[in-house]
Design an enzyme around this catalytic site. Structure first.
Site, PDB file in Angstrom:
ATOM      1  CB  VAL A 138      -0.962  -0.005   1.216  1.00  0.00           C
ATOM      2  CG1 VAL A 138      -1.561   1.370   1.456  1.00  0.00           C
ATOM      3  CG2 VAL A 138      -2.075  -1.014   0.974  1.00  0.00           C
ATOM      4  CG  PHE A 198     -11.337   1.265  -0.737  1.00  0.00           C
ATOM      5  CD1 PHE A 198     -12.075   0.444   0.116  1.00  0.00           C
ATOM      6  CD2 PHE A 198     -11.329   2.627  -0.493  1.00  0.00           C
ATOM      7  CE1 PHE A 198     -12.790   0.993   1.181  1.00  0.00           C
ATOM      8  CE2 PHE A 198     -12.043   3.180   0.561  1.00  0.00           C
ATOM      9  CZ  PHE A 198     -12.784   2.366   1.404  1.00  0.00           C
ATOM     10  CB  CYS A 201      -7.036  -7.483   2.861  1.00  0.00           C
ATOM     11  SG  CYS A 201      -5.698  -6.334   2.505  1.00  0.00           S
ATOM     12  CE  LYS A 243      -4.493  -6.846   7.447  1.00  0.00           C
ATOM     13  NZ  LYS A 243      -5.390  -5.712   7.707  1.00  0.00           N
ATOM     14  CE  LYS A 303      -5.559  -9.515  -5.632  1.00  0.00           C
ATOM     15  NZ  LYS A 303      -6.580  -8.493  -5.673  1.00  0.00           N
ATOM     16  NE  ARG A 340       1.104  -9.759   2.865  1.00  0.00           N
ATOM     17  CZ  ARG A 340       1.049  -8.426   2.918  1.00  0.00           C
ATOM     18  NH1 ARG A 340       1.232  -7.816   4.068  1.00  0.00           N
ATOM     19  NH2 ARG A 340       0.810  -7.714   1.841  1.00  0.00           N
TER      20      ARG A 340
HETATM   21  P1  NAD Z   1       3.179  -4.627   4.049  1.00  0.00           P
HETATM   22  O1  NAD Z   1       3.502  -5.630   5.089  1.00  0.00           O
HETATM   23  O2  NAD Z   1       3.436  -4.933   2.622  1.00  0.00           O
HETATM   24  O3  NAD Z   1       3.938  -3.257   4.370  1.00  0.00           O
HETATM   25  C1  NAD Z   1       4.026  -2.710   5.625  1.00  0.00           C
HETATM   26  C2  NAD Z   1       5.371  -2.001   5.736  1.00  0.00           C
HETATM   27  O4  NAD Z   1       5.399  -1.259   6.956  1.00  0.00           O
HETATM   28  C3  NAD Z   1       6.554  -2.948   5.758  1.00  0.00           C
HETATM   29  O5  NAD Z   1       7.467  -2.623   4.730  1.00  0.00           O
HETATM   30  C4  NAD Z   1       7.170  -2.716   7.135  1.00  0.00           C
HETATM   31  O6  NAD Z   1       8.585  -2.837   7.151  1.00  0.00           O
HETATM   32  C5  NAD Z   1       6.723  -1.296   7.430  1.00  0.00           C
HETATM   33  N1  NAD Z   1       6.756  -0.970   8.842  1.00  0.00           N
HETATM   34  C6  NAD Z   1       6.265  -1.668   9.884  1.00  0.00           C
HETATM   35  N2  NAD Z   1       6.534  -1.041  11.055  1.00  0.00           N
HETATM   36  C7  NAD Z   1       7.221   0.080  10.737  1.00  0.00           C
HETATM   37  C8  NAD Z   1       7.790   1.122  11.494  1.00  0.00           C
HETATM   38  N3  NAD Z   1       7.725   1.129  12.833  1.00  0.00           N
HETATM   39  N4  NAD Z   1       8.423   2.133  10.846  1.00  0.00           N
HETATM   40  C9  NAD Z   1       8.517   2.134   9.507  1.00  0.00           C
HETATM   41  N5  NAD Z   1       7.995   1.161   8.723  1.00  0.00           N
HETATM   42  C10 NAD Z   1       7.369   0.148   9.336  1.00  0.00           C
HETATM   43  O7  NAD Z   1       1.647  -4.272   4.264  1.00  0.00           O
HETATM   44  P2  NAD Z   1       0.580  -3.795   3.172  1.00  0.00           P
HETATM   45  O8  NAD Z   1       0.045  -4.966   2.445  1.00  0.00           O
HETATM   46  O9  NAD Z   1       1.141  -2.662   2.421  1.00  0.00           O
HETATM   47  O10 NAD Z   1      -0.586  -3.284   4.128  1.00  0.00           O
HETATM   48  C11 NAD Z   1      -0.433  -2.117   4.909  1.00  0.00           C
HETATM   49  C12 NAD Z   1      -1.783  -1.754   5.488  1.00  0.00           C
HETATM   50  O11 NAD Z   1      -2.701  -1.437   4.418  1.00  0.00           O
HETATM   51  C13 NAD Z   1      -2.453  -2.871   6.282  1.00  0.00           C
HETATM   52  O12 NAD Z   1      -3.168  -2.307   7.333  1.00  0.00           O
HETATM   53  C14 NAD Z   1      -3.412  -3.485   5.276  1.00  0.00           C
HETATM   54  O13 NAD Z   1      -4.509  -4.100   5.897  1.00  0.00           O
HETATM   55  C15 NAD Z   1      -3.860  -2.280   4.483  1.00  0.00           C
HETATM   56  N6  NAD Z   1      -4.290  -2.580   3.129  1.00  0.00           N
HETATM   57  C16 NAD Z   1      -3.605  -3.493   2.379  1.00  0.00           C
HETATM   58  C17 NAD Z   1      -4.009  -3.738   1.069  1.00  0.00           C
HETATM   59  C18 NAD Z   1      -3.279  -4.756   0.225  1.00  0.00           C
HETATM   60  O14 NAD Z   1      -3.820  -5.139  -0.807  1.00  0.00           O
HETATM   61  N7  NAD Z   1      -2.094  -5.188   0.595  1.00  0.00           N
HETATM   62  C19 NAD Z   1      -5.102  -3.051   0.519  1.00  0.00           C
HETATM   63  C20 NAD Z   1      -5.758  -2.101   1.309  1.00  0.00           C
HETATM   64  C21 NAD Z   1      -5.343  -1.874   2.615  1.00  0.00           C
END
Ligand code: NAD
Length: 432
Positions: A11, A152, A260, A263, A320, A327
Site C-alpha cells: 500500500v 481500497f 486482507c 484478518k 490471486k 500471505r
Molecule cells: P506490508 O507488510 O506490505 O507493508 C508494511 C510495511 O510497513 C513494511 O514494509 C514494514 O517494514 C513497514 N513498517 C512496519 N513497522 C514500521 C515502522 N515502525 N516504521 C517504519 N515502517 C514500518 O503491508 P501492506 O500490504 O502494504 O498493508 C499495509 C496496510 O494497508 C495494512 O493495514 C493493510 O490491511 C492495508 N491494506 C492493504 C491492502 C493490500 O492489498 N495489501 C489493501 C488495502 C489496505
C-alpha cells in the site's frame, strides 16, 4: 504538496509512487533498511504490474525519495500517511503495534502542524486512540490532526485502482484536515466521501467483510450445485444480472485468502464483540471459508483410490493472480492438507516461486520451473490460482505426461466440456 508515507509495503509504495505521479513531493519511509536500499537502487521488493516504471520515473524526476528515518519523514511531509502492517493476533484482534510504534515516533519529532492519516486498515475507534497516543508523546501545544483515509486498492491492479478509484473516503474531525486531503486527491476527479473518522474506519472493514461474505455465499451455493448437478456459473449470472446484486465477487472457488480479507473479517468480528455486538453473519462467513479450503483434498479423495503416495501438481501459489503475495494464500493451506494425507506435491507459480521456497521447504514438495514440469508424471492437477497462462496451457500435451488423468480446478478456470473431451477426469467447483 509535501507528503510522507510511513510503511513502504504494497500500500505505502503504490500510494507513494501514485501521489508522486500526481505531482506531489513524496518521501517514503520504512524501518526495513534492506527494502529502502533496494528501492534506492531502483529495484522493487515485490511483484506489482506497472509499479516499477512508475517508481523509476518519479524517482528520476526527484518527486519520490526513500528513507529509513521517521524524523526526516516528520520534517518533510505536512501530511503523513501511516501505511504499516496491521496483521492478526492469534486472538483475531488487529495487531496495532506497528501503528503505535510509528505514532510514538511521529509524536516525538513533531515541531509544527502535521496531519497524520491512517492509511492502514484499522478497527473503528483507532483514530481516537491514535490521537490520544500522539498527544501523550508530543511536546505540549504542538498542533496536529488525525484523519482516516482507508485504501481500497487491490494487489495485481493496484496502480490502476489508486489512479482510478471508485471513491476516496476521507474521515476527518475538521475543515483543515479535510481541505488538505481533498487537495491531495482532487486531480483524480474521483467521487469523494467526507465523513467522520469512525465512519471512515467502518467503511473499510465493512467493504472487505461484505466482499468476503459474497465469496462465502457463492461458495455455499456452489456446494449445493455440486450436490444436485447444477451449474453455479449460470446461477451467478442469473443473480448477477439483477442490478441489486451485481456480477462482481460471485466467482466460486477454494475460498478467499490474502493479506486482507481473513484478518479484516477476524478483526471486525472481534471489535464488534468488544463493543458488545455478536456479528453472527461474519462468523459464518469465516467458518464457510475455512471449510471451503478443505474442498480440494475432499474432491481428490473421491477421485483417487488413495491419496497416500499419490502426487499432485499444484498450479498457482499466490493468493490471486498478478501478485506474488503469499500471505494467507489458500494454496499453502491446501498443500499442507495434501501433505498430511500422504501426497507429494509438485508446485509452480509464475511469480511467487522464490517467495514460496521457505514456506514450502519440505522434502515432499518440489518447486518446478514451469507448469509442464510440475504436471509431469502426476496423478492429479490442482489449479489454485487463476493465472491467465494456466488457461492457455497445452493440456493435451500435459495429459500425455501424467500418470493419472484427474484435474481439480479450484478456480473454475478451464472449460469443463473441453477438458472432459480431452480425457481429463475434470472437477470444478459447483459445475458438474
Ligand atoms: P506490508 O507488510 O506490505 O507493508 C508494511 C510495511 O510497513 C513494511 O514494509 C514494514 O517494514 C513497514 N513498517 C512496519 N513497522 C514500521 C515502522 N515502525 N516504521 C517504519 N515502517 C514500518 O503491508 P501492506 O500490504 O502494504 O498493508 C499495509 C496496510 O494497508 C495494512 O493495514 C493493510 O490491511 C492495508 N491494506 C492493504 C491492502 C493490500 O492489498 N495489501 C489493501 C488495502 C489496505
Amino acid at each position: 504538496m509535501k507528503i510522507t508515507i510511513i510503511g513502504t509495503g504494497y500500500v505505502g509504495l503504490v500510494s507513494g509512487a501514485c501521489f508522486a505521479e500526481l505531482g506531489h513531493d513524496v518521501l517514503c519511509v520504512d524501518k526495513d533498511e534492506a527494502k529502502i536500499e533496494m528501492l534506492q537502487k531502483g529495484r522493487i521488493p515485490f511483484y506489482e504490474p506497472f509499479l516499477p516504471e512508475l517508481v523509476k520515473s518519479n524517482y528520476l524526476e526527484g518527486r519520490l525519495r526513500f528513507s529509513v528515518s521517521i524524523k526526516e519523514g516528520v520534517e518533510h511531509g505536512k501530511v503523513i500517511f501511516v501505511a504499516v502492517d496491521t496483521p492478526s493476533k492469534s486472538s483475531g484482534d488487529a495487531d496495532l503495534s506497528s501503528v503505535e510504534n510509528v505514532a510514538r515516533q511521529i509524536a516525538s519529532h513533531l515541531k509544527e502542524y502535521r496531519l497524520i492519516v491512517e492509511k492502514s486498515t484499522v478497527p473503528v475507534q483507532t483514530g481516537e486512540w491514535l490521537m490520544n497516543c500522539i498527544k501523550e508523546y508530543a511536546s505540549p501545544g504542538v498542533e496536529f490532526d488525525v484523519a482516516s483515509n482507508p485504501e481500497f486498492l487491490r494487489e495485481g491492479s493496484a496502480v490502476d485502482d489508486f489512479m482510478k478509484p471508485d471513491r476516496v473516503v476521507i474521515g476527518v474531525t475538521g475543515e483543515r484536515a479535510a481541505s488538505l486531503l481533498v487537495s491531495l486527491y482532487e486531480s483524480l476527479n474521483a467521487p469523494l466521501l467526507i465523513t467522520d473518522i469512525k465512519s471512515a474506519e467502518l467503511i473499510k472493514h465493512t467493504a472487505n467483510a461484505y466482499l468476503a461474505m459474497k465469496i462465502s455465499f457463492i461458495n455455499s451455493v456452489a456446494n449445493i450445485c455440486d450436490i444436485v448437478g447444477a451449474d453455479v456459473s449460470r446461477v451467478a449470472v442469473g443473480i448477477g444480472l439483477d442490478k441489486r446484486i451485481g456480477m462482481e465477487f460471485l466467482k466460486p472457488g477454494v475460498g478467499y485468502g490474502g493479506s486482507c480479507f481473513p484478518k479484516d473479517v477476524a478483526a471486525f468480528i472481534n471489535i464488534s464483540e468488544s463493543l458488545g455486538y455478536d456479528f453472527e453473519i461474519l462468523k459464518a462467513v469465516q467458518n464457510v471459508n475455512k471449510k471451503q479450503h478443505g474442498l480440494i483434498a475432499r474432491k481428490l479423495s473421491e477421485k483417487l483410490p488413495s491419496l497416500k503416495g499419490a502426487t499432485a501438481a499444484v498450479l498457482g501459489l499466490s493468493f490471486k493472480p498478478n501478485t506474488d503475495d503469499l500471505r494467507n494464500a489458500p494454496s499453502l493451506t491446501v498443500i499442507e492438507q495434501l501433505l498430511e494425507s500422504g501426497m507429494k506435491v509438485r508446485a509452480y507459480d509464475p511469480v511467487s516461486l522464490k517467495k514460496s521456497q521457505e514456506l514450502l521447504a519440505n522434502p515432499e514438495v518440489e518447486l518446478c520451473e514451469n507448469a509442464y514440469d510440475a504436471c509431469n508424471n502426476v496423478d492429479a492437477i490442482v489449479i489454485m490460482t487463476e493465472w491467465k497462462e494456466f488457461a492457455h496451457l497445452d493440456y493435451a500435451k500435459i495429459l500425455k505426461s501424467m500418470k493419472n488423468n484427474v484435474m481439480i480446478d479450484g478456480r473454475n478456470l478451464c472449460d469443463p466440456r473441453r477438458m472432459k473431451k480431452m480425457g481429463f477426469d475434470y472437477t470444478g467447483i459447483g459445475r458438474n
